[in-house]
Design a protein around this motif. Structure first.
Motif: not given
Length: 157
Positions: A52-57, A94-107, A113-116
């Protein structure tokens, strides 16, 4: 109880051939993912989260923990455990969301990525090479069919 569907017309036989081919692709995908789980020493849910992360990225779409929970159809508690496991193993951050400082994103981490792509790369190249044998009109029909099929199988996704 419904009876087994028996195709009668040429069109119905063509439909049956497509459905049989879909089953074969599904089986091949399962074998591919099973091999990947072994190569990356991960369980099926972990690998599904990475996919899912690869596709969304690739589509430039951030992924929240809630997106992962919804996609995998697991609870938020299970998602937290999954993400904790993937963070500890070095696969995600887990990182801060780029536009919503209350939210987190997973990257994905760079090593994940290299292993995948190391594990999946040969298979992806083979699939891309096969698809290059079709012209744009044929590929458009295949893409539309697969999108429609995905929606028919999982209308909530």
């Amino acid at each position: 109880m419904s009876e087994r569907w028996q195709p009668q017309t040429e069109h119905e036989h063509a439909v049956m051939r497509v459905l049989t081919s879909i089953r074969a692709v599904s089986d091949a995908m399962e074998r591919m993912h099973s091999g990947m789980r072994g190569d990356m020493d991960m369980n099926a849910t972990d690998v599904a989260a990475l996919r899912l992360l690869i596709i969304r990225e690739r589509n430039g779409r951030p992924v929240s923990p809630r997106d992962i929970a919804r996609h995998l159809r697991i609870s938020t508690a299970s998602t937290t455990k999954l993400l904790d496991r993937l963070v500890v193993s070095g696969h995600v951050e887990r990182r801060p969301h780029p536009s919503d400082r209350r939210a987190r994103v997973v990257v994905l981490t760079d090593p994940a990525r290299e292993t995948f792509f190391r594990v999946f790369g040969d298979r992806l190249r083979a699939m891309r090479s096969m698809a290059m044998g079709y012209d744009e009109a044929e590929l458009a029909v295949v893409a539309r069919f697969l999108d429609d099929l995905s929606h028919a199988m999982d209308p909530d996704d």
